[in-house]
Design an enzyme around this catalytic site. Structure first.
Site, short mmCIF file in Angstrom:
data_model
loop_
_atom_site.label_atom_id
_atom_site.label_comp_id
_atom_site.label_asym_id
_atom_site.label_seq_id
_atom_site.Cartn_x
_atom_site.Cartn_y
_atom_site.Cartn_z
N ASP A 57 -2.72 -10.61 -2.43
CA ASP A 57 -2.89 -10.16 -1.23
C ASP A 57 -4.69 -9.60 -1.48
O ASP A 57 -5.03 -9.34 -2.70
CB ASP A 57 -2.33 -8.93 -0.60
CG ASP A 57 -2.73 -8.43 0.62
OD1 ASP A 57 -1.94 -8.89 1.63
OD2 ASP A 57 -3.80 -7.82 0.89
N ASP A 113 -4.37 -13.04 3.44
CA ASP A 113 -5.78 -12.46 3.95
C ASP A 113 -6.85 -12.76 3.06
O ASP A 113 -8.02 -12.27 3.50
CB ASP A 113 -5.66 -11.10 4.52
CG ASP A 113 -4.81 -10.11 3.39
OD1 ASP A 113 -4.65 -10.48 2.28
OD2 ASP A 113 -4.55 -8.89 3.58
N HIS A 157 0.71 -1.06 -0.13
CA HIS A 157 0.04 0.16 0.01
C HIS A 157 0.93 1.02 0.23
O HIS A 157 0.23 2.29 -0.21
CB HIS A 157 -0.89 -0.13 1.18
CG HIS A 157 -1.91 -1.09 1.16
ND1 HIS A 157 -2.76 -1.03 0.11
CD2 HIS A 157 -2.32 -1.80 2.41
CE1 HIS A 157 -3.65 -2.13 0.29
NE2 HIS A 157 -3.32 -2.74 1.51
N HIS A 208 -6.13 -7.26 -0.45
CA HIS A 208 -6.36 -5.71 -0.74
C HIS A 208 -5.67 -5.65 -2.19
O HIS A 208 -4.54 -6.04 -2.23
CB HIS A 208 -5.77 -5.11 0.42
CG HIS A 208 -6.52 -5.44 1.71
ND1 HIS A 208 -5.92 -6.33 2.78
CD2 HIS A 208 -7.47 -4.96 2.37
CE1 HIS A 208 -6.66 -6.64 3.76
NE2 HIS A 208 -7.78 -5.67 3.51
ZN LIG Z 1 -3.97 -7.21 2.75
#
Ligand SMILES: [Zn+2]
Length: 303
Positions: A158, A241, A121, A160
């Site tokens: 991931d 995740d 991120h 996200h």
């Molecule tokens: Zn994540």
């Protein structure tokens, strides 16, 4: 099969109740040591400022490395900088740089970086979403600039979207960025229409999507792009995740789904990249699932 880690990565402590906690790394290391006794363990070195500055702004380095807070400070609602965070961030990015050097210096090796904080991120100038430096982006830039590679692929599974990695390389056709992720979910980017200069592939998945949907997205959309690109090196943002037990998202993946994709990546790397893959830990917040999934991923990488 090299595994890079460092005990300094345990000293980055976002505080009580934070999901990105030091026991994540402890659980994962225990799972790897118990399940794969033949791994070649290496100490992660620190990244140099020059290596970080290939993708990050001087102001972010000053914030993460020079502020040296005596007590933890919140950089955004999710992201904490504490007394141990600077060295942890340097070791996490340095692990990926060292792993890139190792696999490009050898004949077809693979490496996993068991590090935290995660990185995908973090943008050029902003630490966010638990991430301080973008570890995989620093590694990709090292492969391009120090080793002179022309085509580096970053695969991000991931749950996200890796907004930081995408933003850093969106205008650089030497890097192909491929991501599957849950949508809607933090950070909100990663629509299929986000294509960069033709070097981005985004496959958003709805909450509740299972392993069949995940595999279909990779088999049908993303893996063909990867093969067409003919990468000279694969980097992996390995977040676990998406597992069905993870508390931060709602995908329904199992450890076998991560192992399946890893096997596909190994096959692609063997075909185009001399077998060379560097994978680095991103998310994964259920400790038992994180251990199981990391073991499945590294076992498939080591095959
Ligand atoms: Zn994540």
């Amino acid at each position: 099969m090299w595994v890079y880690t460092h005990r300094a990565c345990l000293a980055h402590d976002p505080g009580p109740g934070h999901p990105e906690c030091p026991p994540r790394l402890t659980a994962l290391l225990e799972a790897l040591r118990a399940g794969l006794p033949g791994l070649d363990w290496r100490q992660a070195p620190v990244a140099s400022r020059g290596q970080l500055l290939r993708v990050h702004a001087p102001a972010l380095l000053a914030q993460v490395l020079d502020a040296r807070p005596a007590v933890p400070q919140r950089l955004d609602p999710d992201t904490v900088l504490g007394p141990g965070s600077g060295e942890a961030a340097l070791r996490a990015a340095g692990a990926v740089v060292a792993a890139v050097d190792a696999v490009l210096g050898g004949d077809g090796g693979r490496a996993f970086c068991a590090v935290r904080p995660p990185g995908h991120h973090a943008t050029a100038d902003t630490a966010m979403g638990f991430c301080l430096f973008n570890n995989v982006a620093v590694g990709a830039a090292h492969a391009l600039e120090a080793h002179g590679l022309a085509r580096v692929a970053i695969v991000d599974f991931d749950v996200h979207h890796g907004n930081g990695t995408q933003a850093i390389f969106a205008a650089d056709p030497r890097v192909l960025f491929l991501s599957s992720h849950q949508m809607p979910l933090y950070p909100g980017s990663g629509e299929a229409c986000e294509r960069g200069v033709g070097n981005l592939g985004n496959a958003p998945l709805p909450p509740g999507a299972d392993g069949a949907a995940f595999r279909a997205a990779w088999r049908g959309q993303l893996l063909p792009r990867l093969h067409d690109f003919r990468p000279q090196l694969l980097l992996v943002s390995a977040g676990f995740d998406g597992h069905r037990r993870d508390p931060l998202a709602q995908l329904q993946l199992e450890a076998e789904d991560f192992a399946w994709l890893t096997c596909e990546l190994v096959a692609c790397a063997r075909r185009h990249a001399g077998g060379r893959i560097v994978s680095s830990l991103e998310g994964g917040y259920d400790l038992q699932a994180l251990g199981e999934c990391t073991l499945a991923h590294v076992r498939a990488l080591a095959a």
